[in-house]
Structures are given as C-alpha cells and as structure tokens.
Design a protein around this motif. Structure first.
Motif, PDB file in Angstrom:
ATOM      1  N   ARG A 210      57.511 -97.340 -34.855  1.00 15.88           N
ATOM      2  CA  ARG A 210      57.960 -96.065 -34.298  1.00 15.88           C
ATOM      3  C   ARG A 210      56.768 -95.386 -33.616  1.00 15.88           C
ATOM      4  O   ARG A 210      55.812 -94.991 -34.269  1.00 15.88           O
ATOM      5  N   ARG A 212      55.436 -92.176 -31.830  1.00 11.52           N
ATOM      6  CA  ARG A 212      55.719 -90.764 -31.597  1.00 11.52           C
ATOM      7  C   ARG A 212      54.703 -90.237 -30.603  1.00 11.52           C
ATOM      8  O   ARG A 212      53.545 -90.674 -30.599  1.00 11.52           O
ATOM      9  N   ALA A 242      61.114 -96.285 -25.710  1.00  7.32           N
ATOM     10  CA  ALA A 242      62.459 -96.198 -26.286  1.00  7.32           C
ATOM     11  C   ALA A 242      63.413 -97.126 -25.540  1.00  7.32           C
ATOM     12  O   ALA A 242      64.262 -97.792 -26.151  1.00  7.32           O
ATOM     13  N   ARG A 247      61.742 -97.680 -31.921  1.00  5.91           N
ATOM     14  CA  ARG A 247      62.049 -96.394 -32.526  1.00  5.91           C
ATOM     15  C   ARG A 247      60.982 -95.405 -32.070  1.00  5.91           C
ATOM     16  O   ARG A 247      59.818 -95.776 -31.931  1.00  5.91           O
ATOM     17  N   GLY A 249      59.609 -90.979 -31.674  1.00  4.91           N
ATOM     18  CA  GLY A 249      59.592 -89.677 -32.323  1.00  4.91           C
ATOM     19  C   GLY A 249      58.763 -88.669 -31.567  1.00  4.91           C
ATOM     20  O   GLY A 249      57.985 -89.009 -30.670  1.00  4.91           O
ATOM     21  N   LEU A 282      69.326 -95.024 -29.127  1.00  7.27           N
ATOM     22  CA  LEU A 282      68.134 -94.205 -29.356  1.00  7.27           C
ATOM     23  C   LEU A 282      67.978 -93.871 -30.837  1.00  7.27           C
ATOM     24  O   LEU A 282      68.915 -93.438 -31.491  1.00  7.27           O
ATOM     25  N   ASP A 283      66.772 -94.073 -31.361  1.00 13.46           N
ATOM     26  CA  ASP A 283      66.399 -93.661 -32.721  1.00 13.46           C
ATOM     27  C   ASP A 283      65.216 -92.724 -32.585  1.00 13.46           C
ATOM     28  O   ASP A 283      64.073 -93.151 -32.417  1.00 13.46           O
ATOM     29  N   LEU A 284      65.493 -91.420 -32.628  1.00 13.97           N
ATOM     30  CA  LEU A 284      64.486 -90.385 -32.389  1.00 13.97           C
ATOM     31  C   LEU A 284      64.367 -89.488 -33.615  1.00 13.97           C
ATOM     32  O   LEU A 284      65.372 -89.033 -34.164  1.00 13.97           O
ATOM     33  N   THR A 285      63.131 -89.248 -34.052  1.00 12.49           N
ATOM     34  CA  THR A 285      62.865 -88.306 -35.137  1.00 12.49           C
ATOM     35  C   THR A 285      61.919 -87.223 -34.636  1.00 12.49           C
ATOM     36  O   THR A 285      61.279 -87.368 -33.596  1.00 12.49           O
ATOM     37  N   THR A 286      61.831 -86.137 -35.395  1.00 12.41           N
ATOM     38  CA  THR A 286      60.920 -85.050 -35.031  1.00 12.41           C
ATOM     39  C   THR A 286      60.111 -84.626 -36.248  1.00 12.41           C
ATOM     40  O   THR A 286      60.564 -84.725 -37.389  1.00 12.41           O
ATOM     41  N   LEU A 351      68.258 -81.400 -29.381  1.00  8.87           N
ATOM     42  CA  LEU A 351      68.082 -82.823 -29.662  1.00  8.87           C
ATOM     43  C   LEU A 351      68.959 -83.216 -30.857  1.00  8.87           C
ATOM     44  O   LEU A 351      68.460 -83.639 -31.910  1.00  8.87           O
ATOM     45  N   ALA A 354      68.543 -86.089 -33.835  1.00  5.05           N
ATOM     46  CA  ALA A 354      67.130 -86.379 -34.098  1.00  5.05           C
ATOM     47  C   ALA A 354      66.692 -85.601 -35.327  1.00  5.05           C
ATOM     48  O   ALA A 354      66.405 -84.408 -35.239  1.00  5.05           O
TER      49      ALA A 354
END
Length: 360
Positions: A210, A212, A242, A247, A249, A282-286, A351, A354
C-alpha cells in the motif's frame, strides 16, 4: 500544464563503509549512484562516518543533506519493532531523508547530522518480514484489517521513494513480498512526498503493498515542504500506482489550522477524489496526523531553519506526556476536536468508501 517538480535528489557525496562494501546489494546501489552522475564516491577503510560535524551548525546541516552513506544496519535496527497505529511492525530500509521539510519528523529522533543512511545488508533487513509473519496487534488477526495480513511500515525513518532511484531497496522489497517470498499473508506500507513511481508500476507487487502519499493544504505544503514533489504530482503518482493495482492511501499530515484551513483541505480532498474517480477496484485508506513537536525537535528545527515561519509556540499548545516521561506539544483540545469533527465529515462526504484508519 503539468505541475513543475524538482529533479530527483543527487547527493554530492556518497560514503561507503567497509562493512557495507562487502554486501551484495552494494553493487546495485553503486551502479545507480554512478548512473545518477555522482562523482564523489568514497570507500571508507572503517565503519564510522567521521568529519561530518566540523564547521558551523548551518554548514554541518547543508553538507549532511548532500550526503548519502551506505552502511550496515546494526542488529537493533534489523529486528522489527511494533509501530501502532500505522502497522504491525516497522522495517527500516534507511534512516534520514533528502527533503527539507521545516517540521521534519526526524529532527528529534535521529542523532548527529542529518545524513541519509541507506542499509546495504538488505537481505538481513527484509528477513524480519518472514520471522514476524502472523504476529502483530494492528492488522494481523484483527476483525477490521486482517485482510491486509501482517503489515510492515517502511517509512518511519525515511521516505523510501525519495532515494529509490539511488538504492533500489524499495523495489526489491515490493518484488519479494509481491511474489510471495515471505508468504502470502504479509504486506508492505510506505508513505511518500515524491512521485517517481515509474519503476514501481511495472513490478509484480501482488497487491501486497500500500503506497500512501503524504499530502497537505496548499499553504502548508508550499511553505514548509522544500525539496519534495508538488502535491498535485503526488496525487497523480497515487492515481498511477492505484491504476496499476496497488492498494493506496492518503497520509494527511501534519494538519495545521492555518487561515482558511477548511477550504484548503476541502480542495485537497476534492482533487484526490477527482484523480481516483475512474480507478477500478480502488482500495483507498486515509490517515490524519496533526502537527506536534517536542522541546528537542523544536531546538533542532530552529537550528536547521532559523527563519522558519512554522508555529512552534509552547504557550499556545497543550503539553502531553508519554509513558517514558517525554513531552510533546499538540493543539489545544478545542482545536483538535474541531479539526477532527471536520475531517471525519469531510472524508466521509468527499471520499466515501475510504476508511479513516486513525486520527492523532
């Protein structure tokens, strides 16, 4: 027009310790250093970096920021360490960073001049991924994040992408984890303020890394993040990786309540949403981290950047003490509550899908 961006960092000086010279990965680093056009490459007869503290504080800082040292990670740096709330474990590919962020997170945690030290014994460093697989308390075995497997943070003490064109260490880590060298239930994480992802998008990453990007409000990034890629270029790099199946972030940090902060951070989130709108699967984290400092880091930063306009006024902050007796200065409770509430709502609206992994 595409955003302008600085050239990749090319150190003026490269130092190779005697022990590092014996490591297999060193040949690859030296190949990349030569390709970058570095003329001053010195093979040391010992394992100490000497002569780096001579001169004024400003001179020592300037020379250190132009130096890459290839060293061997000591046993204490090889053993993975817990690193909540980011990941199960920390793996260090290097220590130090070539950027000139005036709030530098490393200012209070690294000793000596801020030379970027890359680890030559890469096999030893990465071996901890295998020995610690299946263990951990942040993602491994948790209901919320077990799908990530055992996670390893690569960017605690460096920005690995900022020096990747010189070391190749990040690509090797991504490749090994992506092809299952350390098993199928492990994954890597790193955050960056750079955008040089050409090599990464072509790797067999296996969706086990991932990436970021560290982003901020326009005023904060423009004023305090020297020597990094523009935020627009970082967001474009995020879109590219992405789209290549990684993945991804956002690390929104360090958040500061500057004038017009709501509008500036809203514009930032909207830009990210637009950039990623058409990315499939899409695999998005914050993650959101507010600005803080310690008495030690404040002293170091004012030595490095004596004319900084960064607010580090202890009288308008709240002191927090950790279990080891250290003190850090954060924003007052009312300010923190206001920003947290705004970011929680804004992220959900702009978002959706996410998750916010943590706020601190």
């Amino acid at each position: 027009m595409p955003p302008s961006k600085p050239r990749p960092w090319v150190p003026e000086h490269v130092l190779v310790t005697a022990a590092a010279a014996e490591q297999p990965h060193t040949a690859e680093v030296l190949r990349r250093v030569e390709a970058a056009g570095v003329d001053d490459v010195r093979l040391l007869t010992g394992n100490r970096l000497t002569g780096l503290t001579e001169g004024s504080e400003r001179w020592v800082y300037a020379r250190a920021k132009k130096t890459l040292a290839l060293v061997v990670a000591p046993p204490s740096a090889i053993k993975p360490q817990p690193i909540p709330p980011s990941a199960d474990w920390r793996i260090d590919l290097a220590k130090g960073c070539p950027a000139h962020c005036q709030y530098c997170y490393l200012a209070g945690s690294l000793t000596g001049p801020p030379v970027t030290r890359a680890y030559a014994n890469l096999d030893d460093v990465l071996a901890g991924i295998g020995t610690h697989a299946g263990r951990g308390a942040v993602t491994s075995g948790t209901a919320e994040r077990d799908h990530e497997g055992t996670t390893y943070e690569l960017s605690c003490y460096t920005d690995p992408l900022g020096i990747e064109h010189l070391t190749g260490s990040l690509a090797e880590a991504v490749r090994r984890v992506g092809t299952g060298v350390y098993g199928d239930e492990v994954s890597l994480r790193f955050t960056t303020k750079f955008d040089a992802v050409d090599e990464l998008v072509a790797l067999p990453h296996g969706r086990r890394t991932r990436m970021r990007v560290s982003v901020n409000a326009e005023e904060v990034a423009g004023r305090f993040e020297g020597g990094t890629s523009p935020v627009a270029a970082r967001i474009d790099a995020l879109r590219r990786v992405a789209s290549a199946g990684y993945r991804v972030g956002l690390t929104i940090a360090p958040v500061m309540p500057v004038e017009g902060w709501r509008e500036q951070y809203a514009a930032l989130l909207d830009a990210v949403g637009t950039a990623l709108a058409d990315v499939p699967d899409l695999d998005l984290t914050t993650e959101v981290i507010t600005h803080r400092f310690t008495p030690g880091s404040r002293e170091v930063l004012l030595g490095w950047y004596p004319r900084t306009r960064l607010e580090m006024d202890e009288s308008v902050r709240t002191a927090k003490r950790n279990k080891f007796g250290g003190t850090k200065y954060v924003y007052p409770r009312e300010t923190m509550a206001e920003m947290r509430g705004w970011f929680t709502d804004a992220l959900a609206a702009r978002l959706p899908g996410a998750p916010l992994l943590y706020w601190t």
